[in-house]
Design an enzyme around this catalytic site. Sequence first.
Site, PDB file in Angstrom:
ATOM      1  N   GLY A 204      -4.443   0.324   6.822  1.00 28.01           N
ATOM      2  CA  GLY A 204      -3.060   0.352   7.279  1.00 28.01           C
ATOM      3  C   GLY A 204      -2.058  -0.613   6.695  1.00 28.01           C
ATOM      4  O   GLY A 204      -0.913  -0.606   7.139  1.00 28.01           O
ATOM      5  N   GLY A 206      -0.774  -0.669   3.605  1.00 26.26           N
ATOM      6  CA  GLY A 206      -0.103  -0.176   2.386  1.00 26.26           C
ATOM      7  C   GLY A 206       1.399   0.035   2.532  1.00 26.26           C
ATOM      8  O   GLY A 206       1.909   0.265   3.633  1.00 26.26           O
ATOM      9  N   CYS A 209       2.126   3.530   3.732  1.00 29.13           N
ATOM     10  CA  CYS A 209       1.139   3.964   4.720  1.00 29.13           C
ATOM     11  C   CYS A 209       1.773   3.918   6.104  1.00 29.13           C
ATOM     12  O   CYS A 209       2.497   2.978   6.423  1.00 29.13           O
ATOM     13  CB  CYS A 209      -0.037   2.996   4.627  1.00 29.13           C
ATOM     14  SG  CYS A 209      -1.052   2.971   6.069  1.00 29.13           S
TER      15      CYS A 209
HETATM   16  P1  5GP Z   1       0.258  -0.986  -1.583  1.00 31.03           P
HETATM   17  O1  5GP Z   1      -0.238  -1.787  -2.753  1.00 31.03           O
HETATM   18  O2  5GP Z   1       1.249   0.064  -1.989  1.00 31.03           O
HETATM   19  O3  5GP Z   1       0.753  -1.836  -0.461  1.00 31.03           O
HETATM   20  O4  5GP Z   1      -1.013  -0.234  -0.970  1.00 31.03           O
HETATM   21  C1  5GP Z   1      -1.740   0.691  -1.762  1.00 31.03           C
HETATM   22  C2  5GP Z   1      -2.844   1.264  -0.909  1.00 31.03           C
HETATM   23  O5  5GP Z   1      -2.328   1.970   0.232  1.00 31.03           O
HETATM   24  C3  5GP Z   1      -3.656   2.332  -1.618  1.00 31.03           C
HETATM   25  O6  5GP Z   1      -4.547   1.799  -2.570  1.00 31.03           O
HETATM   26  C4  5GP Z   1      -4.339   3.030  -0.456  1.00 31.03           C
HETATM   27  O7  5GP Z   1      -5.489   2.338  -0.016  1.00 31.03           O
HETATM   28  C5  5GP Z   1      -3.287   2.952   0.647  1.00 31.03           C
HETATM   29  N1  5GP Z   1      -2.592   4.232   0.814  1.00 31.03           N
HETATM   30  C6  5GP Z   1      -2.021   5.012  -0.123  1.00 31.03           C
HETATM   31  N2  5GP Z   1      -1.443   6.094   0.425  1.00 31.03           N
HETATM   32  C7  5GP Z   1      -1.658   6.011   1.744  1.00 31.03           C
HETATM   33  C8  5GP Z   1      -1.321   6.860   2.852  1.00 31.03           C
HETATM   34  O8  5GP Z   1      -0.647   7.883   2.745  1.00 31.03           O
HETATM   35  N3  5GP Z   1      -1.775   6.450   4.066  1.00 31.03           N
HETATM   36  C9  5GP Z   1      -2.495   5.309   4.231  1.00 31.03           C
HETATM   37  N4  5GP Z   1      -2.931   5.001   5.444  1.00 31.03           N
HETATM   38  N5  5GP Z   1      -2.812   4.479   3.221  1.00 31.03           N
HETATM   39  C10 5GP Z   1      -2.399   4.834   1.989  1.00 31.03           C
END
Ligand code: 5GP
Length: 370
Positions: A204, A206, A209
């Site tokens: 959670g 991201g 996300c």
């Molecule tokens: P960020 O670096 O953008 O903060 O986080 C990337 C990570 O967010 C990804 O590697 C994946 O684990 C997670 N993520 C990507 N898309 C989604 C989504 O639609 N829902 C959720 N729960 N997590 C996501």
Amino acid sequence: MKRPAWKKRDRPLLLSLPLFCKTVFAMRIDNDPKLDFDDVLIRPKRSEAPTRSSVDLHRRYRFLNSEQTWAGIPLVASNMDSIGTMQMARSLGPEMMTCLHKYHSADDLIAFFSDETARGHAFLTVGIKDQDLEKLRRVASRTKLSFLCVDAANGYTKFFVDRVKAMRETHPDVTIMAGNVATPEMVQELLISGAADIVKVGIGPGSVCTTRIMTGVGYPQLSAIIECADAAHGLRGHVCADGGCRTPGDIVKAFAANADFVMLGGLLAGHDECGGQWVDPENRQAGMRFYGMSSRTAVEKYAGGVRDYRACEGKEIVVDYKGPVRETLREITGGIRSACAYVGAASLKDLSKCTTFVLCQRTHNTVFGV
Ligand code: 5GP
């Protein structure tokens, strides 16, 4: 006559069982403070300061089950469809890793992994459906694989662990990263029962996300990293902190919390190396559409729409165009080097040993924006 309360304790053990179960499995509150990146800063320390340029950002790992060794700068591009592209892998490699997204065709993957150098710095990503196993079998039958990422939004199911284990049995020499989870007992389960090498940590956090909003489920990412790394390192396994890094400073905090790898999604969005979701393909300055892999956009694109028993757990936004990714990487690695110099760490390996986190209410001055 009414039985006095204390007498109820005399009831036979068997009759007490339902009461016991209710007590054990009842809702509970964990009172230990759990921290996120915004809750801490890293205390600077007097030292025989290494110069920034002399700080060594390379790590060398030997993986628990594959027994393979890897050396490089432990940053990983996320397996999101706009980030985990082959072009990104070529730009980040050979020093940094890329998790190729799982929507590449088997033929494209075979062509990509036929190049021996590409093999050393890219993960093939698969899900846990039968068709994922079939794709893995096809790619692996035509080319050698070094790194495999087994990806599920919820890494807590027995089915997930069994699938990871099945892939280990057919690919004993491949380094397997599996996740996502956010608590130590599941890290141990994936390393021991699943025979994974690296566990991906983050539920959670991201940037796109919405799991925490839609479900109320999650775990503050800094604490998740600290607790999961401790569990993994006790078994000689590794963790990859996945999600929630909005700045180079957050990446530093993730490494300082003992992450072996840090995975980036949003921070790498908007670059030339990203996949083709530009707002205006003729004019990149208009920005890039960036969406979660569980967002309506992604689910409609890859799964034929949102089923009526499901909710979307991701959102779509537009990010600014940022040019070639190497500039952003220079900023990120510059931030890590500088952090090491501030705490007297001669190398990234020493960063966590030199770290004292201080709790804080405010991490930085926002008077002129972010
Ligand atoms: P960020 O670096 O953008 O903060 O986080 C990337 C990570 O967010 C990804 O590697 C994946 O684990 C997670 N993520 C990507 N898309 C989604 C989504 O639609 N829902 C959720 N729960 N997590 C996501």
